[in-house]
Design a protein around this motif. Structure first.
Motif, short mmCIF file in Angstrom:
data_model
loop_
_atom_site.label_atom_id
_atom_site.label_comp_id
_atom_site.label_asym_id
_atom_site.label_seq_id
_atom_site.Cartn_x
_atom_site.Cartn_y
_atom_site.Cartn_z
N LYS A 80 0.90 -1.05 -0.11
CA LYS A 80 0.07 0.13 0.05
C LYS A 80 0.71 1.26 -0.08
O LYS A 80 0.47 2.16 -0.48
N SER A 81 1.81 1.42 0.73
CA SER A 81 2.77 2.70 0.75
C SER A 81 4.08 2.04 1.53
O SER A 81 4.38 0.98 1.67
N PHE A 82 5.18 3.07 1.28
CA PHE A 82 6.21 3.09 1.60
C PHE A 82 6.71 4.28 2.47
O PHE A 82 6.52 5.40 1.87
N HIS A 83 7.39 4.15 3.63
CA HIS A 83 7.52 5.52 4.37
C HIS A 83 8.75 5.53 4.78
O HIS A 83 9.57 4.54 5.45
N PHE A 84 9.29 6.73 5.15
CA PHE A 84 10.74 7.02 5.82
C PHE A 84 10.41 7.34 7.42
O PHE A 84 9.43 8.29 7.46
N ASN A 85 10.86 6.91 8.13
CA ASN A 85 10.52 6.80 9.52
C ASN A 85 11.54 7.48 10.34
O ASN A 85 12.28 6.77 11.12
N ARG A 86 11.57 8.82 10.32
CA ARG A 86 12.71 9.53 10.90
C ARG A 86 12.56 9.63 12.44
O ARG A 86 13.40 9.79 13.06
N LEU A 87 11.38 9.21 12.86
CA LEU A 87 11.35 9.01 14.23
C LEU A 87 12.07 7.82 14.80
O LEU A 87 12.68 8.09 16.03
N ALA A 88 12.19 6.87 14.25
CA ALA A 88 13.03 5.80 14.69
C ALA A 88 14.43 6.02 14.40
O ALA A 88 15.29 5.92 15.52
N SER A 89 14.89 6.58 13.43
CA SER A 89 16.28 6.83 13.16
C SER A 89 16.21 7.61 11.88
O SER A 89 15.26 7.58 10.84
N ARG A 90 17.40 8.08 11.13
CA ARG A 90 17.38 8.92 9.97
C ARG A 90 17.76 7.95 8.68
O ARG A 90 17.86 8.39 7.50
N ARG A 91 17.80 6.49 9.33
CA ARG A 91 17.92 5.54 8.19
C ARG A 91 16.99 4.44 8.13
O ARG A 91 17.07 3.35 7.71
N ASP A 92 15.84 4.70 8.53
CA ASP A 92 14.59 3.77 8.58
C ASP A 92 13.53 3.74 7.67
O ASP A 92 13.14 5.02 7.39
N HIS A 93 13.33 2.81 7.12
CA HIS A 93 12.18 2.77 5.86
C HIS A 93 11.13 1.57 6.23
O HIS A 93 11.78 0.72 6.75
N VAL A 94 9.92 1.75 5.95
CA VAL A 94 8.98 0.95 6.20
C VAL A 94 7.99 0.96 5.30
O VAL A 94 7.27 1.73 4.56
N ALA A 95 7.74 -0.56 4.97
CA ALA A 95 6.68 -0.69 3.68
C ALA A 95 5.55 -1.24 4.39
O ALA A 95 5.45 -1.95 5.63
N VAL A 96 4.29 -0.99 3.89
CA VAL A 96 3.07 -1.15 4.51
C VAL A 96 2.28 -2.21 3.48
O VAL A 96 1.89 -1.60 2.41
N TYR A 97 1.76 -3.21 3.91
CA TYR A 97 1.12 -4.10 3.09
C TYR A 97 -0.40 -4.35 3.80
O TYR A 97 -0.52 -4.31 5.04
N LEU A 98 -1.36 -4.62 3.07
CA LEU A 98 -2.49 -4.93 3.32
C LEU A 98 -2.97 -6.32 3.04
O LEU A 98 -2.52 -6.86 1.88
N ILE A 99 -3.45 -7.08 4.10
CA ILE A 99 -3.68 -8.38 4.17
C ILE A 99 -5.05 -8.74 4.25
O ILE A 99 -5.62 -8.22 5.51
N THR A 100 -5.92 -9.24 3.30
CA THR A 100 -7.18 -9.44 3.52
C THR A 100 -7.42 -11.05 3.64
O THR A 100 -8.61 -11.36 3.79
N ASP A 101 -6.44 -11.83 2.92
CA ASP A 101 -6.76 -13.36 2.85
C ASP A 101 -5.65 -13.84 3.85
O ASP A 101 -4.45 -14.11 3.54
N PHE A 102 -6.28 -14.30 4.86
CA PHE A 102 -5.55 -14.94 5.91
C PHE A 102 -6.16 -15.71 6.87
O PHE A 102 -7.68 -15.93 6.58
N ARG A 103 -5.62 -16.49 7.72
CA ARG A 103 -6.32 -17.29 8.87
C ARG A 103 -5.53 -17.27 10.18
O ARG A 103 -4.27 -17.11 9.96
N GLN A 104 -6.09 -17.07 11.20
CA GLN A 104 -5.40 -16.97 12.50
C GLN A 104 -5.39 -18.51 13.18
O GLN A 104 -6.82 -18.62 13.09
N THR A 105 -4.41 -19.29 13.24
CA THR A 105 -4.64 -20.45 13.77
C THR A 105 -4.85 -20.68 15.15
O THR A 105 -5.46 -21.53 15.60
N ARG A 106 -4.56 -19.54 16.00
CA ARG A 106 -4.97 -19.49 17.34
C ARG A 106 -4.77 -18.28 18.01
O ARG A 106 -3.85 -17.22 17.37
N PRO A 107 -5.33 -17.65 19.04
CA PRO A 107 -5.04 -16.40 19.57
C PRO A 107 -3.72 -16.32 20.16
O PRO A 107 -2.86 -17.51 20.41
#
Length: 150
Positions: A80-107
Motif C-alpha cells: 500500500k505504501s512506503f515510508h521514511f521513519n525519521r522518528l526511529a532513525s534517519r536510516r529507517d524505512h517501512v513498507a506497509v502491506y494490506l492483508i485480507t486473505d489470511f487465517r489466524q491459527t489460534r489467539p
C-alpha cells in the motif's frame, strides 16, 4: 524488558540502513484490523518488524505475522505504501502491506515481545493507537493522502 530495550537500541544503531514492514491485517466481514501492543514501546501498532539480510519484505511479513499473531497469509499481500521513519532513525524505512486473505491459527499468547494482540473494529480503536498506525488507517480506509513519512 530492559534486555529487549537494549537490544532494540543496539539494533537501531548498528545498521547503516534499516528496512521494515508492517502488516495491516483486515477482516472485511468484521470491519476490524489486527493490532499488537509491544512490551518495550507504548501504544498499539500494526504487526511487523525488520527485514533480515537475504529476506524479502513479503517473507519477513509472513514470518512476523506468525510470530506476533499466529496469522498465516493465504493470498498475496498488497503493498500500500512506503515510508521514511525519521522518528526511529534517519536510516529507517517501512513498507506497509494490506492483508485480507489470511487465517489466524489460534489467539496470541503474551510473550516477552508482544504483551497483547487482537482485532479491533475500525470504529472502536484503542485510545493509545500509535500516531503512525492512525495515519496508515486514515490513508488505507478513509482516503487520506499517503505521506512518504511514517
Amino acid at each position: 524488558m530492559i534486555r529487549a530495550r537494549l537490544f532494540h537500541f543496539w539494533f537501531r544503531l548498528s545498521r547503516p540502513m534499516t528496512l521494515g514492514m508492517r502488516g495491516v491485517v483486515y477482516d472485511r466481514a468484521a470491519g476490524s484490523v489486527f493490532l499488537v501492543r509491544h512490551t518495550y514501546v507504548k501504544g498499539w501498532h500494526f504487526p511487523g518488524g525488520g527485514v533480515e539480510p537475504g529476506e524479502s519484505t513479503e517473507a519477513a511479513l509472513a514470518r512476523e505475522l506468525v510470530e506476533e499473531g499466529n496469522i498465516e497469509i493465504l493470498g498475496r499481500p498488497e503493498l500500500k505504501s512506503f515510508h521514511f521513519n525519521r522518528l526511529a532513525s534517519r536510516r529507517d524505512h517501512v513498507a506497509v502491506y494490506l492483508i485480507t486473505d489470511f487465517r489466524q491459527t489460534r489467539p496470541h499468547v503474551p510473550d516477552r515481545e508482544i504483551a497483547e494482540a487482537r482485532f479491533f473494529p475500525l470504529d472502536a480503536l484503542p485510545v493509545d493507537v500509535s500516531d503512525g498506525t492512525r495515519r496508515r488507517i486514515a490513508e488505507i480506509f478513509e482516503g487520506a493522502p499517503v505521506s512518504d513519512e511514517w
